[in-house]
Design a protein around this motif. Structure first.
Motif, mmCIF file in Angstrom:
data_model
loop_
_atom_site.group_PDB
_atom_site.id
_atom_site.type_symbol
_atom_site.label_atom_id
_atom_site.label_comp_id
_atom_site.label_asym_id
_atom_site.label_seq_id
_atom_site.Cartn_x
_atom_site.Cartn_y
_atom_site.Cartn_z
ATOM 1 N N GLU A 364 -52.499 -3.585 24.968
ATOM 2 C CA GLU A 364 -53.335 -2.495 24.475
ATOM 3 C C GLU A 364 -53.434 -1.365 25.494
ATOM 4 N N ASP A 365 -53.381 -1.699 26.779
ATOM 5 C CA ASP A 365 -53.465 -0.671 27.810
ATOM 6 C C ASP A 365 -52.292 0.299 27.709
ATOM 7 N N MET A 366 -51.085 -0.254 27.575
ATOM 8 C CA MET A 366 -49.901 0.607 27.464
ATOM 9 C C MET A 366 -49.888 1.383 26.158
ATOM 10 N N MET A 367 -50.264 0.728 25.074
ATOM 11 C CA MET A 367 -50.276 1.418 23.780
ATOM 12 C C MET A 367 -51.282 2.560 23.778
ATOM 13 N N GLY A 368 -52.440 2.348 24.403
ATOM 14 C CA GLY A 368 -53.429 3.412 24.472
ATOM 15 C C GLY A 368 -52.914 4.614 25.239
ATOM 16 N N ASP A 369 -52.196 4.368 26.345
ATOM 17 C CA ASP A 369 -51.624 5.479 27.117
ATOM 18 C C ASP A 369 -50.566 6.224 26.307
ATOM 19 N N LEU A 370 -49.747 5.485 25.572
ATOM 20 C CA LEU A 370 -48.716 6.127 24.752
ATOM 21 C C LEU A 370 -49.344 6.975 23.650
ATOM 22 N N LEU A 387 -41.671 8.025 28.849
ATOM 23 C CA LEU A 387 -43.064 7.629 29.032
ATOM 24 C C LEU A 387 -43.179 6.187 29.515
ATOM 25 N N VAL A 388 -42.419 5.294 28.886
ATOM 26 C CA VAL A 388 -42.517 3.877 29.237
ATOM 27 C C VAL A 388 -41.985 3.628 30.647
ATOM 28 N N ALA A 389 -40.964 4.359 31.046
ATOM 29 C CA ALA A 389 -40.414 4.188 32.389
ATOM 30 C C ALA A 389 -41.445 4.504 33.470
ATOM 31 N N ASN A 390 -42.440 5.296 33.134
ATOM 32 C CA ASN A 390 -43.485 5.674 34.099
ATOM 33 C C ASN A 390 -44.812 4.982 33.820
ATOM 34 N N LEU A 391 -44.771 3.911 33.018
ATOM 35 C CA LEU A 391 -45.990 3.228 32.601
ATOM 36 C C LEU A 391 -46.053 1.852 33.266
ATOM 37 N N PRO A 392 -46.946 1.642 34.233
ATOM 38 C CA PRO A 392 -47.024 0.343 34.905
ATOM 39 C C PRO A 392 -47.855 -0.660 34.108
ATOM 40 N N SER A 393 -47.724 -1.928 34.472
ATOM 41 C CA SER A 393 -48.553 -2.994 33.903
ATOM 42 C C SER A 393 -48.871 -3.978 35.016
ATOM 43 N N GLU A 394 -49.541 -5.076 34.673
ATOM 44 C CA GLU A 394 -49.887 -6.067 35.689
ATOM 45 C C GLU A 394 -48.653 -6.702 36.309
ATOM 46 N N SER A 395 -47.560 -6.780 35.556
ATOM 47 C CA SER A 395 -46.354 -7.452 36.055
ATOM 48 C C SER A 395 -45.174 -6.509 36.256
ATOM 49 N N VAL A 396 -45.305 -5.265 35.821
ATOM 50 C CA VAL A 396 -44.190 -4.315 35.892
ATOM 51 C C VAL A 396 -44.618 -3.105 36.709
ATOM 52 N N GLU A 397 -43.831 -2.794 37.723
ATOM 53 C CA GLU A 397 -44.109 -1.623 38.540
ATOM 54 C C GLU A 397 -43.466 -0.382 37.923
ATOM 55 N N ALA A 398 -44.041 0.764 38.215
ATOM 56 C CA ALA A 398 -43.518 2.030 37.713
ATOM 57 C C ALA A 398 -43.673 3.077 38.802
ATOM 58 N N TRP A 431 -39.834 -4.016 20.699
ATOM 59 C CA TRP A 431 -39.251 -3.340 21.856
ATOM 60 C C TRP A 431 -40.223 -3.372 23.042
ATOM 61 N N MET A 432 -41.507 -3.185 22.780
ATOM 62 C CA MET A 432 -42.498 -3.252 23.853
ATOM 63 C C MET A 432 -42.563 -4.651 24.450
ATOM 64 N N HIS A 433 -42.345 -5.681 23.628
ATOM 65 C CA HIS A 433 -42.302 -7.045 24.162
ATOM 66 C C HIS A 433 -41.116 -7.209 25.107
ATOM 67 N N HIS A 434 -39.992 -6.583 24.785
ATOM 68 C CA HIS A 434 -38.834 -6.633 25.681
ATOM 69 C C HIS A 434 -39.124 -5.853 26.968
ATOM 70 N N ALA A 435 -39.872 -4.764 26.854
ATOM 71 C CA ALA A 435 -40.181 -3.942 28.033
ATOM 72 C C ALA A 435 -41.266 -4.575 28.897
ATOM 73 N N TYR A 436 -42.237 -5.271 28.255
ATOM 74 C CA TYR A 436 -43.345 -5.912 28.968
ATOM 75 C C TYR A 436 -43.516 -7.334 28.420
ATOM 76 N N PRO A 437 -42.614 -8.252 28.754
ATOM 77 C CA PRO A 437 -42.633 -9.585 28.123
ATOM 78 C C PRO A 437 -43.859 -10.420 28.451
ATOM 79 N N LEU A 438 -44.545 -10.144 29.552
ATOM 80 C CA LEU A 438 -45.734 -10.921 29.907
ATOM 81 C C LEU A 438 -47.021 -10.318 29.363
#
Length: 645
Positions: A364-370, A387-398, A431-438
Motif C-alpha cells: 500500500e505504501d508504494m501504491m499510495g506514492d504512485l 517512478l518505480v525505479a525510484n521507489l524504495p521499500s523495506e527490502s528494496v533500495e532505490a 508486475w508490482m509483485h515481481h518488482a517487490y516480491p516481499l
C-alpha cells in the motif's frame, strides 16, 4: 389503604425477583451489537446529509485514492470502484478487513479481459452491511455514480455502525461487572471494566459469563493462556493512560459511560498498530528462510520451522491454496507466498461482526506514492518504470535499475491495453509483485475467497498432520543448512507470470437490437442501453453507439420507402420513389458499417478516415448526378421522413 400497601409490596418483590434473575442470566458476547437494516439506513441517511468536519476529513483522506481510480462520464465512481476504494481505505486507516468488501467476496465483480465476473450468489449475515449501504446509495444517486462525498458518507456510516456495536458490547461488560451504564466510576473501577472489554476484544468476543465471580475466574485464565498478553496489556494501559491524560473527570474524579465508549472506540480503531508488530515479526521470520524464488518459502521449509521455532506453520496445502498463499506453479516444489500468507485471514483478529483486524498490505505504501505522483488511473510504461525505479521499500533500495525482463513485462501490459497501463488491474498488481516480491501480494488469476479456519473446517481440516508434514520434508531433496533454509542450486528463480487481466472498472457493451420497424423506438432503446453503462464510456463507445443507431435508422427508413425489403446494405430500394433519399440512406448505411468495422477492430484509425472520405465524396457525387437535381417535393419528402425518424 390496605390494598395500596399490598400492591406496593408486590411491586417491590417483583423488582427484587427480576433483579436476581438478571444477575444470574448468562451474558453472551458473541452476537452482541449486531446492526439491522433500519440502523444501517439511518446511519447512511445522516452521513449523506452531513457536511461537518468529520465528513470533510474523510473526504480529504479519500481524495487521493478517488482521483486515481477510473470513473464514469459523470466523473464519479462505479460499483466495483467504490468497493475497491472502501476496502483499501479501511485496511490502510485501521487495519480493518471489512466483511463483504474483500476482493472476490459477496457481490464483488469485475471485468476479466472483457468478460464480466458474476457476483457471489449469497451474502452471509456478517457481510450484508456494506452491500446494503452501497445498494441503498446507488438507488438514490441513479446512473451518475458515487461522488467523493458519497464515498465518505458510506465510510462514515460504516464507522458509525462499528462504534455502535462496540458501545453495545461495553454495556454488556458493565452488566457483567454488575454495574449500570448510568454510573460514573472512579479511575480504578473503570479501568477494570475496560480491561474486561479489551480481553473480550482479543478473543473476538467469543465467550459467555453468568456471574461476576465467573467473570473474574475467566479473566485469570485468559491472562495465563493468551500468548503475548503481557505485551498486549502494556499497549492497553498506555492507551488508557493517554485518555486519562487527555480527558478530565467530573467534579468527583469519576468517568461516565460516554468517556469509556470513546476509549473502546479508540481500541478498535488503533489496535492494528500493536498487531502490526506481530505481523512484522511473522514477515521477518518467513523472509529469513526465503527460497531462491523471490518472496517465497519452500513448503518443506515452512513446515520445518514449526520444529525449531515458536511459530506454528501447520496449514494444509489445500487450505493454503484456498487462502491464496500457495504457489504450486512448480508442482514438485510448492512454496508459500510470503506477503499473501502474512495477509491471510488466519492471521486476523475478528474484532467485530463487521471487520477483522489483519496484517496491513505493505504494498500500500508504494501504491499510495504512485497514485499521488500520477493522479490518474493509468500511465505509460515508461512513466511507471521511472517512478518505480525510484521507489524504495523495506527490502528494496532505490534508486535502482529495473531488470530488462521486468521492463519488458510492463511494456507487454501496455501493449495489451493499447498503450497505457491501468494501475488498478490484476496485471499491474502482478508486475508490482515481481518488482517487490516481499511486500506486494501475488494476485491469482482466479478469484480466491478469503476464509477463516472455522469457515474452511466446514469442508475439511485446516492443519496438516505430523505425518503429512514429514512427507513433504522427506520428498524435498534439497539440503537444509544450519539456518533451516533449503539450499537448492537447481531451484527455479522465475516467478509465475500469467497474461490475464482483471479490472475494477466494468464497461458495459452496447448490443444492436434488431426486429423492430420503428426507428424512434430503436434509437430510444439504444440510448437506454447506453444510459445503463454506469462505468467508463470512452469515445470509441460513443462512436459504436452512433454507428448502431445510424445503421438501423437508415435500414428502417429504406424499408418504409420500399414495397419490398431488399438485401441489407446492398440494394436499399431501387423501386423507391425519390432517388436522392435512397442514395443518402445508402451512404449513411455505408458510413455506419465502416464505423462498426472500426469498433470491431477490423479497421484502424487511418483506414477508417480514408474510407469515410471516399464514401462521403462518392455520395456527394451520386447525389449531384441524380436526374438533373432534386425537386422541392423530393426535399420536402426527405425532411418529413427524416423528421419522422
Amino acid at each position: 389503604m390496605a390494598l395500596f400497601k399490598v400492591l406496593l409490596i408486590f411491586c417491590v418483590l417483583s423488582v427484587s425477583v427480576s433483579g436476581q434473575q438478571q444477575q444470574h442470566q448468562r451474558l453472551n458476547f458473541r452476537g452482541a451489537g449486531q446492526a439491522d437494516r433500519g440502523l444501517a439506513l439511518k446511519a447512511l441517511e445522516e452521513e449523506l446529509a452531513a457536511h461537518g468536519d468529520r465528513i470533510h476529513r474523510l473526504e480529504s483522506d479519500l481524495e487521493q485514492l478517488f482521483i486515481s481510480l477510473p470513473k464514469n462520464v459523470e466523473g464519479n465512481l462505479g460499483h466495483q470502484a467504490v468497493r475497491y476504494a472502501l476496502h483499501r481505505f479501511f485496511l490502510k486507516r485501521h487495519g480493518w478487513f471489512i466483511r463483504g468488501l474483500e476482493p472476490d467476496g459477496a457481490e464483488w465483480s469485475g471485468e476479466t479481459d472483457g468478460q464480466l465476473i458474476p457476483p457471489s450468489s449469497s451474502i452471509s449475515l456478517k457481510e450484508w452491511v456494506p452491500s446494503f449501504l452501497q445498494d441503498t446509495l446507488e438507488a438514490r444517486v441513479g446512473q451518475r455514480g458515487s461522488s467523493l462525498h458519497d464515498l465518505a458518507a458510506v465510510a462514515a456510516a460504516m464507522e458509525d455502525l462499528i462504534q455502535r456495536e462496540s458501545k453495545e458490547r461495553l454495556s454488556m461488560v458493565y452488566l457483567a461487572h454488575e454495574l449500570s451504564t448510568f454510573d460514573s466510576l472512579p479511575r480504578l473501577p473503570v479501568s477494570e471494566v475496560l480491561l474486561t472489554y479489551f480481553m473480550s476484544f482479543l478473543v473476538a468476543n467469543n465467550f459467555t459469563v453468568g456471574s461476576y465471580a465467573e467473570l473474574m475466574g475467566k479473566r485469570q485464565m485468559f491472562q495465563r493462556a493468551y500468548r503475548n498478553f503481557t505485551e498486549a496489556s502494556y499497549w492497553f494501559y498506555d492507551k488508557l493512560e493517554s485518555h486519562f491524560q487527555q480527558s478530565d473527570s467530573d467534579e468527583y474524579g469519576q468517568y461516565n459511560f460516554g468517556w469509556a465508549s470513546n476509549v473502546v472506540t479508540d481500541i478498535g480503531e488503533s489496535f492494528y498498530s500493536f498487531n502490526e508488530k506481530e505481523c512484522s515479526a511473522l514477515r521477518s521470520a518467513l523472509s529469513s528462510v526465503e527460497s531462491r524464488k523471490p518472496g517465497r518459502v519452500r513448503l518443506s521449509t515452512f513446515y520445518n520451522m514449526t520444529r525449531y521455532s515458536h511459530w506454528r506453520f501447520t496449514e494444509r496445502p489445500e487450505f493454503l491454496r484456498a487462502l491464496g498463499s500457495l504457489d504450486d506453479s512448480d508442482p514438485k516444489n510448492p512454496s508459500v507466498i510470503i506477503p499473501n500468507y502474512a495477509m491471510a485471514r488466519t492471521n486476523c483478529l475478528d474484532g467485530s461482526h463487521l471487520f477483522a483486524i489483519c496484517c496491513r498490505n505493505t504494498c500500500e505504501d508504494m501504491m499510495g506514492d504512485l497514485e499521488k505522483s500520477l493522479g490518474a488511473p493509468s500511465a505509460s510504461a515508461e512513466q511507471l518504470a521511472t517512478l518505480v525505479a525510484n521507489l524504495p521499500s523495506e527490502s528494496v533500495e532505490a534508486p535502482r535499475e529495473l531488470p530488462p525482463d521486468l521492463v519488458g513485462k510492463l511494456q507487454e501490459i501496455s501493449e495489451h491495453h493499447g498503450g497505457a497501463v491501468p494501475i488498478h488491474g490484476r496485471l499491474f498488481a502482478q508486475w508490482m509483485h515481481h518488482a517487490y516480491p516481499l511486500e506486494c501480494p501475488y494476485p491469482h488469476e482466479e478469484g480466491i475467497n478469503p476464509q477463516t479456519a472455522s469457515e474452511w473446517m466446514e469442508g475439511g481440516e485446516t492443519e496438516a498432520s505430523e505425518s503429512e508434514m514429514q512427507k513433504h520434508l522427506d520428498n524435498d531433496m534439497c539440503a537444509v543448512n544450519w539456518q533451516g533454509r533449503a539450499d537448492c542450486e537447481e531451484e527455479s528463480t522465475e516467478l509465475p507470470w500469467i497474461m490475464k487481466e482483471r479490472l475494477i472498472a466494468q464497461s458495459s457493451p452496447v448490443s444492436p437490437v434488431f426486429g423492430g420497424d420503428d426507428a424512434g423506438a430503436v434509437a430510444a432503446g439504444a440510448v437506454e442501453v447506453a444510459a445503463g453503462a454506469t462505468e467508463e464510456v470512452s469515445g470509441t463507445s460513443v462512436l459504436c453507439l452512433f454507428a448502431v443507431v445510424s445503421f438501423m435508422s437508415s435500414c428502417i427508413y429504406a424499408h418504409r420507402r420500399s414495397s419490398t425489403y431488399p438485401e441489407l446494405g446492398v440494394v436499399l430500394g431501387e423501386q423507391m420513389a425519390g432517388v436522392n433519399e435512397v442514395r443518402v440512406a445508402k451512404a449513411v448505411a455505408a458510413l455506419s458499417l465502416l464505423a462498426l468495422g472500426y469498433c470491431a477492430d477490423l479497421l484502424n484509425g487511418a483506414m477508417l478516415f480514408g474510407a469515410v472520405c471516399f464514401a462521403t465524396l462518392t455520395s456527394v457525387a451520386l447525389a449531384g448526378s441524380a436526374g438533373g437535381g432534386s425537386s422541392c417535393s423530393s426535399k420536402t419528402a426527405l425532411r418529413s421522413n427524416t423528421k419522422a425518424l
